[in-house]
Write a protein that holds these residues in place. Structure first.
Motif, PDB file in Angstrom:
ATOM      1  N   THR A 183       0.657  -1.210   0.067  1.00 55.86           N
ATOM      2  CA  THR A 183       0.130  -0.057  -0.005  1.00 55.86           C
ATOM      3  C   THR A 183       0.944   1.370   0.068  1.00 55.86           C
ATOM      4  OG1 THR A 183      -1.852  -1.095   1.191  1.00 55.86           O
ATOM      5  CG2 THR A 183      -1.855   1.300   1.326  1.00 55.86           C
ATOM      6  N   LEU A 184       1.732   1.203   0.780  1.00 52.79           N
ATOM      7  CA  LEU A 184       3.000   2.360   0.707  1.00 52.79           C
ATOM      8  C   LEU A 184       3.642   2.730  -0.413  1.00 52.79           C
ATOM      9  CD1 LEU A 184       3.832   4.376   3.242  1.00 52.79           C
ATOM     10  CD2 LEU A 184       5.563   3.190   3.471  1.00 52.79           C
ATOM     11  N   ALA A 185       3.943   1.394  -1.089  1.00 49.72           N
ATOM     12  CA  ALA A 185       4.802   1.550  -2.304  1.00 49.72           C
ATOM     13  C   ALA A 185       3.956   2.164  -3.384  1.00 49.72           C
ATOM     14  CB  ALA A 185       5.211   0.340  -2.568  1.00 49.72           C
ATOM     15  N   LEU A 186       2.619   2.024  -3.253  1.00 50.65           N
ATOM     16  CA  LEU A 186       1.537   2.479  -4.558  1.00 50.65           C
ATOM     17  C   LEU A 186       1.250   4.086  -4.277  1.00 50.65           C
ATOM     18  CD1 LEU A 186      -0.367  -0.512  -4.949  1.00 50.65           C
ATOM     19  CD2 LEU A 186       1.375   0.401  -6.548  1.00 50.65           C
ATOM     20  N   LEU A 187       1.636   4.678  -3.233  1.00 54.04           N
ATOM     21  CA  LEU A 187       1.616   6.050  -2.870  1.00 54.04           C
ATOM     22  C   LEU A 187       2.573   6.868  -3.574  1.00 54.04           C
ATOM     23  CD1 LEU A 187       0.386   5.650   0.776  1.00 54.04           C
ATOM     24  CD2 LEU A 187      -0.995   5.513  -1.151  1.00 54.04           C
ATOM     25  N   SER A 188       2.073   8.274  -3.971  1.00 48.79           N
ATOM     26  CA  SER A 188       3.154   9.304  -4.655  1.00 48.79           C
ATOM     27  C   SER A 188       4.022   9.564  -3.319  1.00 48.79           C
ATOM     28  CB  SER A 188       2.231  10.473  -4.787  1.00 48.79           C
ATOM     29  OG  SER A 188       1.613  11.029  -3.682  1.00 48.79           O
ATOM     30  N   GLU A 189       5.109  10.155  -3.456  1.00 53.42           N
ATOM     31  CA  GLU A 189       5.890  10.764  -2.372  1.00 53.42           C
ATOM     32  C   GLU A 189       5.257  11.829  -1.356  1.00 53.42           C
ATOM     33  OE1 GLU A 189       9.555  12.173  -3.792  1.00 53.42           O
ATOM     34  OE2 GLU A 189      10.082  10.613  -5.191  1.00 53.42           O
ATOM     35  N   SER A 190       4.511  12.644  -1.727  1.00 51.45           N
ATOM     36  CA  SER A 190       3.868  13.362  -0.856  1.00 51.45           C
ATOM     37  C   SER A 190       2.941  12.492  -0.139  1.00 51.45           C
ATOM     38  CB  SER A 190       3.226  14.737  -1.622  1.00 51.45           C
ATOM     39  OG  SER A 190       2.092  14.108  -2.319  1.00 51.45           O
ATOM     40  N   GLU A 191       2.091  11.755  -0.697  1.00 47.10           N
ATOM     41  CA  GLU A 191       1.188  10.798   0.038  1.00 47.10           C
ATOM     42  C   GLU A 191       1.942   9.899   1.123  1.00 47.10           C
ATOM     43  OE1 GLU A 191      -2.253  10.592  -3.241  1.00 47.10           O
ATOM     44  OE2 GLU A 191      -0.765   8.769  -3.166  1.00 47.10           O
ATOM     45  N   GLN A 192       3.163   9.372   0.728  1.00 49.48           N
ATOM     46  CA  GLN A 192       3.793   8.609   1.492  1.00 49.48           C
ATOM     47  C   GLN A 192       4.596   9.489   2.820  1.00 49.48           C
ATOM     48  OE1 GLN A 192       7.159   6.984  -0.860  1.00 49.48           O
ATOM     49  NE2 GLN A 192       5.912   5.496  -1.694  1.00 49.48           N
ATOM     50  N   ALA A 193       4.743  10.775   2.508  1.00 46.88           N
ATOM     51  CA  ALA A 193       5.134  11.511   3.777  1.00 46.88           C
ATOM     52  C   ALA A 193       4.104  11.673   4.766  1.00 46.88           C
ATOM     53  CB  ALA A 193       5.787  12.784   2.986  1.00 46.88           C
ATOM     54  N   ARG A 194       2.858  11.944   4.126  1.00 43.21           N
ATOM     55  CA  ARG A 194       1.674  11.914   4.982  1.00 43.21           C
ATOM     56  C   ARG A 194       1.156  10.975   5.835  1.00 43.21           C
ATOM     57  NH1 ARG A 194      -1.136  15.947   4.504  1.00 43.21           N
ATOM     58  NH2 ARG A 194      -0.427  16.577   2.657  1.00 43.21           N
ATOM     59  N   VAL A 195       1.876   9.655   5.470  1.00 48.99           N
ATOM     60  CA  VAL A 195       1.563   8.687   6.410  1.00 48.99           C
ATOM     61  C   VAL A 195       2.435   8.546   7.468  1.00 48.99           C
ATOM     62  CG1 VAL A 195       1.859   5.980   6.540  1.00 48.99           C
ATOM     63  CG2 VAL A 195       0.821   6.930   4.635  1.00 48.99           C
ATOM     64  N   LYS A 196       1.864   8.702   8.899  1.00 49.50           N
ATOM     65  CA  LYS A 196       2.530   8.966  10.282  1.00 49.50           C
ATOM     66  C   LYS A 196       2.849   7.516  11.034  1.00 49.50           C
ATOM     67  CE  LYS A 196       2.617  13.388   9.196  1.00 49.50           C
ATOM     68  NZ  LYS A 196       3.951  13.670   8.462  1.00 49.50           N
ATOM     69  N   GLY A 197       2.190   6.478  10.368  1.00 51.38           N
ATOM     70  CA  GLY A 197       2.581   5.369  11.165  1.00 51.38           C
ATOM     71  C   GLY A 197       1.164   4.226  10.584  1.00 51.38           C
ATOM     72  N   PHE A 198       1.559   2.751  11.214  1.00 50.50           N
ATOM     73  CA  PHE A 198       0.612   1.892  11.057  1.00 50.50           C
ATOM     74  C   PHE A 198       0.094   1.180  12.296  1.00 50.50           C
ATOM     75  CE2 PHE A 198       4.640   1.083   7.836  1.00 50.50           C
ATOM     76  CZ  PHE A 198       3.803   1.793   6.862  1.00 50.50           C
ATOM     77  N   VAL A 199      -1.261   0.697  12.159  1.00 49.39           N
ATOM     78  CA  VAL A 199      -1.886  -0.112  13.066  1.00 49.39           C
ATOM     79  C   VAL A 199      -2.322  -1.453  12.546  1.00 49.39           C
ATOM     80  CG1 VAL A 199      -3.907  -0.209  14.434  1.00 49.39           C
ATOM     81  CG2 VAL A 199      -2.904   2.042  14.029  1.00 49.39           C
ATOM     82  N   ILE A 200      -1.931  -2.244  13.356  1.00 46.05           N
ATOM     83  CA  ILE A 200      -1.847  -3.864  12.880  1.00 46.05           C
ATOM     84  C   ILE A 200      -3.446  -4.173  13.726  1.00 46.05           C
ATOM     85  CG2 ILE A 200      -1.349  -6.066  13.018  1.00 46.05           C
ATOM     86  CD1 ILE A 200       1.458  -5.120  12.208  1.00 46.05           C
ATOM     87  N   ASN A 201      -4.309  -4.737  13.139  1.00 43.21           N
ATOM     88  CA  ASN A 201      -5.745  -4.919  13.868  1.00 43.21           C
ATOM     89  C   ASN A 201      -5.958  -6.598  13.737  1.00 43.21           C
ATOM     90  OD1 ASN A 201      -8.059  -4.223  14.878  1.00 43.21           O
ATOM     91  ND2 ASN A 201      -9.245  -4.220  13.081  1.00 43.21           N
ATOM     92  N   ARG A 202      -6.557  -6.833  14.699  1.00 42.07           N
ATOM     93  CA  ARG A 202      -7.183  -7.958  14.875  1.00 42.07           C
ATOM     94  C   ARG A 202      -5.991  -9.272  15.044  1.00 42.07           C
ATOM     95  NH1 ARG A 202     -11.028  -6.827  10.299  1.00 42.07           N
ATOM     96  NH2 ARG A 202     -12.809  -6.114  11.211  1.00 42.07           N
ATOM     97  N   PHE A 203      -5.110  -8.938  16.006  1.00 44.13           N
ATOM     98  CA  PHE A 203      -4.028  -9.817  16.145  1.00 44.13           C
ATOM     99  C   PHE A 203      -4.551 -10.944  17.338  1.00 44.13           C
ATOM    100  CE2 PHE A 203      -0.051 -10.978  18.808  1.00 44.13           C
ATOM    101  CZ  PHE A 203       0.492 -11.634  17.765  1.00 44.13           C
ATOM    102  N   ARG A 204      -3.905 -12.087  17.003  1.00 44.43           N
ATOM    103  CA  ARG A 204      -4.317 -13.172  18.239  1.00 44.43           C
ATOM    104  C   ARG A 204      -2.928 -13.847  18.375  1.00 44.43           C
ATOM    105  NH1 ARG A 204      -9.935 -15.753  16.093  1.00 44.43           N
ATOM    106  NH2 ARG A 204     -10.311 -14.660  14.296  1.00 44.43           N
ATOM    107  N   GLY A 205      -2.421 -13.849  19.659  1.00 40.61           N
ATOM    108  CA  GLY A 205      -1.150 -14.857  19.737  1.00 40.61           C
ATOM    109  C   GLY A 205      -0.432 -14.122  20.835  1.00 40.61           C
ATOM    110  N   ASP A 206       0.858 -14.623  20.651  1.00 44.03           N
ATOM    111  CA  ASP A 206       1.966 -14.059  21.481  1.00 44.03           C
ATOM    112  C   ASP A 206       2.596 -12.810  20.649  1.00 44.03           C
ATOM    113  OD1 ASP A 206       4.140 -13.385  23.223  1.00 44.03           O
ATOM    114  OD2 ASP A 206       4.649 -15.337  23.367  1.00 44.03           O
ATOM    115  N   ILE A 207       2.564 -11.675  21.062  1.00 43.69           N
ATOM    116  CA  ILE A 207       3.080 -10.361  20.560  1.00 43.69           C
ATOM    117  C   ILE A 207       4.600 -10.526  20.260  1.00 43.69           C
ATOM    118  CG2 ILE A 207       3.635  -9.231  22.522  1.00 43.69           C
ATOM    119  CD1 ILE A 207       2.460  -7.676  19.370  1.00 43.69           C
TER     120      ILE A 207
END
Length: 496
Positions: A183-207
């Motif tokens: 997803t990040l790779a398919l964004l433009s440079e300005s859009e990539q810079a706009r992304v401030k972080g990731f959230v991983i959802n619905r995790f089960r198990g040992d972190i």
């Protein structure tokens, strides 16, 4: 914060549909409310058949109404200025700032986007002037290349208002690192810079087993993982559009009431069934294409955005004969909104409101006829069931006007008005009210009518409130809230 200071803002985008954007926005809204901020949700463009009636008499996506509840504010049309309600595979009803302006196919809507964009920016500006924080939800994925031109739902909006973005991925689907990096790779440079972080959802198990992957992801992208949110079972939240993937709990009653709902292509407001899906005395099932309707106590026909087309689908599946057999053996039948309209003798759409103009024979179990007209009825309602005075509240969203002798036996009183119809033999019931099962007293009365002995319906509103609180706890426990607040603070500093 002074009245002149624009609200802090953050946009939640997802790698895929159903990655958890709506849930994360609701969670952030309640968590920020706990921090003492006046907060509002916003979704520029939504495509959904689950909708809600707002305080200002318009229509928005149901998920935004649920997010407003997380903020403890009334839903408003500015929270979802563009709502698309599909009525075919290539077309949809277009709703701008709460009100339908007509049907458009995909190409027509693409040409209309500049007008829609103006409504989006206008609504967002009003929210930023009224609240201290606005949490924005994207739609689908920002990496859908074919939809990038004139985008108002994801990065096109974020770029227009200079909003920071976090991207959510659902690890339960598999391939979470590919989703995020791709997803990040398919964004433009300005859009990539706009992304401030990731959230991983619905995790089960040992972190601990995930940590090496998180380290790799941060090194590869230069973006922090702001949180890994656990899979929360048993959440009672209204779905944005698709029928929930959450497993329905096994009823605890020794002899549960067996309830089924046929799923048609344009099913709408299936959140009507949330109270039944979680009911400990109800064995509830959706019946999909090419499935037979099993023996049951109650069949409920849901709402529909294309009633005549869905009625034709119902017949093609052989369900009409199955429902007739169900009634011959004394089973009960309820129709809600479009499902109510199907129960009559005729359905007329002379102006092509929901598809090709024309007439259809109804199922014929209520002596009434329905005509679809351009003006849509939008209202929040409260009343009592006619046979027992059980109180309910809900909402109406429909374009049809029903007439006929069946309406002389109403299901409910709403102020001075009657609603719905009950058949002479007492086996068939229809109503225009969405949410008719949501209040315990009304749900008890309807399930008792359907044959359940001593019903004890749960408080759905309390369940939803408890779910929102669980979500806010999850933000506090599993996200880097210091980084989150820094991103929000920086969104205002940039604007200044």
């Amino acid at each position: 914060m002074s009245a002149q200071t624009p609200a802090q803002m953050l946009m939640v985008q997802g790698c895929t549909s159903d990655a958890g954007k709506s849930t994360v926005v609701a969670a952030l809204c309640r968590w920020l409310l706990r921090q003492g901020l006046q907060v509002a949700p916003f979704k520029p463009q939504n495509m959904a058949l689950n909708s809600a009636v707002t305080s200002d008499g318009g229509e928005i996506g149901r998920a935004q109404a649920a997010q407003a509840a997380a903020c403890r504010i009334a839903p408003h049309t500015d929270m979802n200025p563009v709502l698309l309600k599909p009525n075919s595979d290539v077309g949809a009803q277009v709703i701008i700032q709460g009100h339908a302006i007509g049907n458009m196919d995909a190409l027509d809507y693409h040409a209309y986007k500049s007008t829609a964009r103006a409504a989006v920016l206008e609504s967002f500006a009003r929210l930023r002037a009224q609240y201290q924080a606005v949490i924005v939800e994207g739609a689908g994925s920002p990496a859908e290349i074919n939809l990038r031109a004139n985008d108002i739902a994801n990065m096109g909006f974020a770029e227009a208002v200079d909003c920071p973005v976090i991207i959510v991925a659902d690890i339960d689907r598999g391939g979470v690192f590919a989703h995020l990096v791709g997803t990040l790779a398919l964004l433009s440079e300005s859009e990539q810079a706009r992304v401030k972080g990731f959230v991983i959802n619905r995790f089960r198990g040992d972190i601990a087993l995930l940590q090496s992957g998180l380290d790799w992801l941060e090194e590869r992208t230069g973006k922090p993982v702001l949180g890994v949110l656990p899979y929360l079972h048993g959440l009672q939240l209204e779905a944005e559009d698709g029928i929930s993937r959450e497993v329905v709990p096994v009823p605890s009653a020794a002899q549960p009431l067996r309830v089924i709902a046929p799923v048609m292509p344009r099913i709408s407001n299936h959140t009507d069934f949330d109270a039944l899906r979680s009911h400990p005395q109800v064995d509830f099932r959706f019946i999909g294409p090419d499935q037979e309707i099993p023996a049951c106590d109650l069949i409920v026909l849901p709402g529909s955005k294309a009633v005549r087309a869905d009625l034709a689908f119902l017949r093609a599946q052989g369900w009409e004969a199955a429902i007739a057999r169900h009634l011959r053996y004394g089973g009960k039948l309820i129709g809600i909104c479009g499902g109510f309209q199907m129960l009559g003798q005729t359905l007329s759409d002379p102006q092509g409101i929901e598809g090709a103009a024309g007439d259809s024979a109804g199922l014929g179990w209520l002596a009434m006829r329905t005509t679809l007209l351009p003006h849509k009825q939008l209202r929040n309602v409260a009343g009592k069931l006619s046979w027992c005075d059980a109180a309910f509240s809900g909402y109406e969203i429909h374009a049809g006007v029903s007439e006929g002798p069946a309406l002389a036996r109403p299901v409910a009183q709403i102020g001075e008005l009657n609603d719905g119809a009950l058949s002479e033999d007492g086996l068939v019931l229809g109503t225009y009210v969405h949410g008719i099962f949501d209040q315990p007293a009304a749900c008890d009365a309807l399930l008792a009518w359907a044959g359940l002995v001593a019903p004890r319906s749960p408080d759905l509103a309390a369940q939803r409130e408890a779910s929102i609180e669980r979500l806010a706890d999850t933000i506090a426990d599993y996200m880097d809230t210091d980084k989150l607040m820094a991103i929000l603070k920086h969104s205002v500093e940039q604007a200044a």
